[in-house]
Write an enzyme that holds these catalytic residues in place. Structure first.
Site, mmCIF file in Angstrom:
data_model
loop_
_atom_site.group_PDB
_atom_site.id
_atom_site.type_symbol
_atom_site.label_atom_id
_atom_site.label_comp_id
_atom_site.label_asym_id
_atom_site.label_seq_id
_atom_site.Cartn_x
_atom_site.Cartn_y
_atom_site.Cartn_z
ATOM 1 C CG ASP A 167 24.543 34.202 43.250
ATOM 2 O OD1 ASP A 167 25.840 34.277 43.332
ATOM 3 O OD2 ASP A 167 23.930 34.702 44.302
ATOM 4 C CB THR B 205 39.481 32.045 51.474
ATOM 5 O OG1 THR B 205 40.169 32.336 49.976
ATOM 6 C CG2 THR B 205 40.789 32.162 52.249
ATOM 7 C CB CYS C 88 42.425 38.320 48.826
ATOM 8 S SG CYS C 88 41.111 37.341 47.653
#
Ligand code: UDX
Length: 436
Positions: free
Chosen positions: A30, A122, A263
């Site tokens: 990260d 996604t 989401c």
């Protein structure tokens, strides 16, 4: 296998930890040095049941580590997962892909041998192909394959969902990559999940279509709940009665204050944008978004109605503010609409949430916080359940009621029974529970 996981958000961290539990060697990367430092101290940056213990076990076994050094992590990795964020771009509904492209380009630059870049984030249809194009242009000297591997895990049940998925979806374009992906997930074969191999575009679409369908299912039962209230039917009986039909299925038929989370709101919006751009609008999903937004506002009115038309000057105890239980996530939580609406109408709101305070305090200015439900309800005119934490299900309703100044209980998750609440002295309002 040697695996690098780029991005230690919800999906990246859970996937990285679970892959290490499969026995793979995983390095999680990260850019956020503070986050990596916390992970290296053994702290989990999110609240997720079981994650901390699994992380500790695999770090101790030498299979899991955390770094900010992408180049070092990627060196020699047979699969590099990209699980960075795809937030909604400000002012419109498109997914912001800049983090995905930046990560893919950084990985391509750092790779020292053939590898597979696997997109877990996604991403709208066409993104994997664009990543493939960019990677090939950046490193014509290397064979870098691209695979799409969307993630379906739910917050609060993320480990269980990763370890026992209904299916694993993989978009691939060549046999070697398909074999590599099979090897990665081989430990799951024992439990027999279906692996769905398909094209890059179909894998991307599966993720959006699944989330849009589930959001639609919830919104459908929410509207049926409203009609139940008007007609005297009970939505829980209706949900059970239709859910036993195998074609419908009983899951995701719990009426409530509207869906939230990281989401459904983001992905439904992005999918409708894709539809509009392709001149193939998704009118059902567009309506679902509208109905869900309106529902959150309507829930505040429901509370105000239950309080006799006004909450001005009244103390209201709010039980639960996270978008669902077993998470500290506040993203698009219905409480973010309901609580400010109540405060705006003059209510004094006191919140209790087992994990929501750390994030929630800044997001819900003007509200007070209590340590437990009894403290929150002390002197309150009404108690309102917004999130169905288990800790609330077992409350002693009589004790709760005795401490209150009023008798209103608004149960936006239907966790209590009307007769029990009434026996404890409450005037009870649920969702979709007609009184006939
Ligand atoms: C969802 C998908 O389930 C998961 O597959 C995907 O990878 C990410 O998005 P998550 O957002 O963690 O997971 O939560 P989920 O349990 O699906 O709940 C989403 C929202 O719908 C919550 O606000 C929840 O309260 C609401 N919901 C869910 C209902 O109101 N009724 C239901 O019956 C189910």
């Amino acid at each position: 296998m040697r695996v690098a996981m780029i991005g230690t958000g919800y999906v990246g961290l859970v996937s990285g930890v679970c892959f290490s539990d499969f026995g793979h060697d995983v390095v999680c990367v990260d850019l956020d040095a503070a986050k990596i430092a916390r992970l290296n101290r053994g702290e989990t940056p999110i609240y997720e049941p079981g994650l901390g213990a699994m992380m500790e076990k695999n770090v101790a076994a030498g299979r899991l580590s955390f770094t900010t050094d992408l180049a070092a992590a990627v060196k020699g990795a047979e699969a590099v997962f990209i699980a960075v964020g795809t937030p909604t771009r400000r002012g419109e509904g498109h997914a912001d892909l800049s983090y995905v492209f930046a990560a893919a380009e950084a990985v391509a630059a750092a790779l020292t041998g053939p590898s597979v870049i696997v997109l877990k984030s996604t991403v709208p249809v066409g993104t994997n192909r664009e990543v493939k194009r960019r990677v090939a242009a950046a490193r014509p000297d290397l064979a870098i394959a691209v695979a799409s591997n969307p993630e379906f895990l739910r917050e609060g049940a993320a480990i269980e969902d990763f370890m026992r998925p209904d299916r694993v979806v993989v978009g691939v374009e060549d046999d070697a990559t398909r074999k590599a992906m099979k090897r990665l997930y081989r430990p799951l074969n024992l439990r027999g999940p279906s692996m769905v191999f398909t094209s890059l575009e179909s894998a991307e679409m599966i993720k959006y279509a699944a989330n849009a369908f589930l959001a639609t299912k919830i919104t459908f039962i929410n509207e049926i709940a409203d009609l139940c209230e008007k007609t005297g039917a009970d939505v829980q009986s209706v949900a059970r009665g239709i859910g036993l039909d195998g074609r419908i299925g009983s899951k995701f038929l719990h009426a409530g204050p509207g869906y939230g989370g990281s989401c459904f709101p983001k992905d439904t919006l992005a999918l409708t944008r894709t539809g509009q751009e392709a001149n193939s609008p998704l009118r059902i999903v567009e309506t679902v978004i509208e109905v869900n937004e309106a529902r959150k506002r309507k829930m505040a009115e429901k509370v105000i109605d239950a309080c006799g038309g006004s909450v001005a000057g009244k103390r209201i105890a709010v039980l639960g503010v996270t978008f669902k239980p077993d998470t500290d996530d506040m993203r698009d939580a219905p409480s973010l609409t309901i609580v400010p609406a109540l405060i705006g109408r003059g209510a004094k709101v006191v919140i209790v949430d087992p994990e929501g305070r750390r994030e929630g305090e800044a997001l819900l200015p003007g509200a007070d916080w209590a340590e437990d439900a009894y403290e929150a309800a002390a002197g309150a005119a009404a108690a309102v359940v917004i999130t169905e934490w288990n800790a609330f299900r077992g409350l002693d309703l009589e004790r709760l009621r005795e401490g209150m100044a009023g008798d209103v209980l608004v149960d936006l998750r239907n966790i209590f029974r009307r007769d029990e609440a009434q026996a404890a002295g409450f005037a009870y309002t649920g969702v979709g529970r007609g009184s006939v």
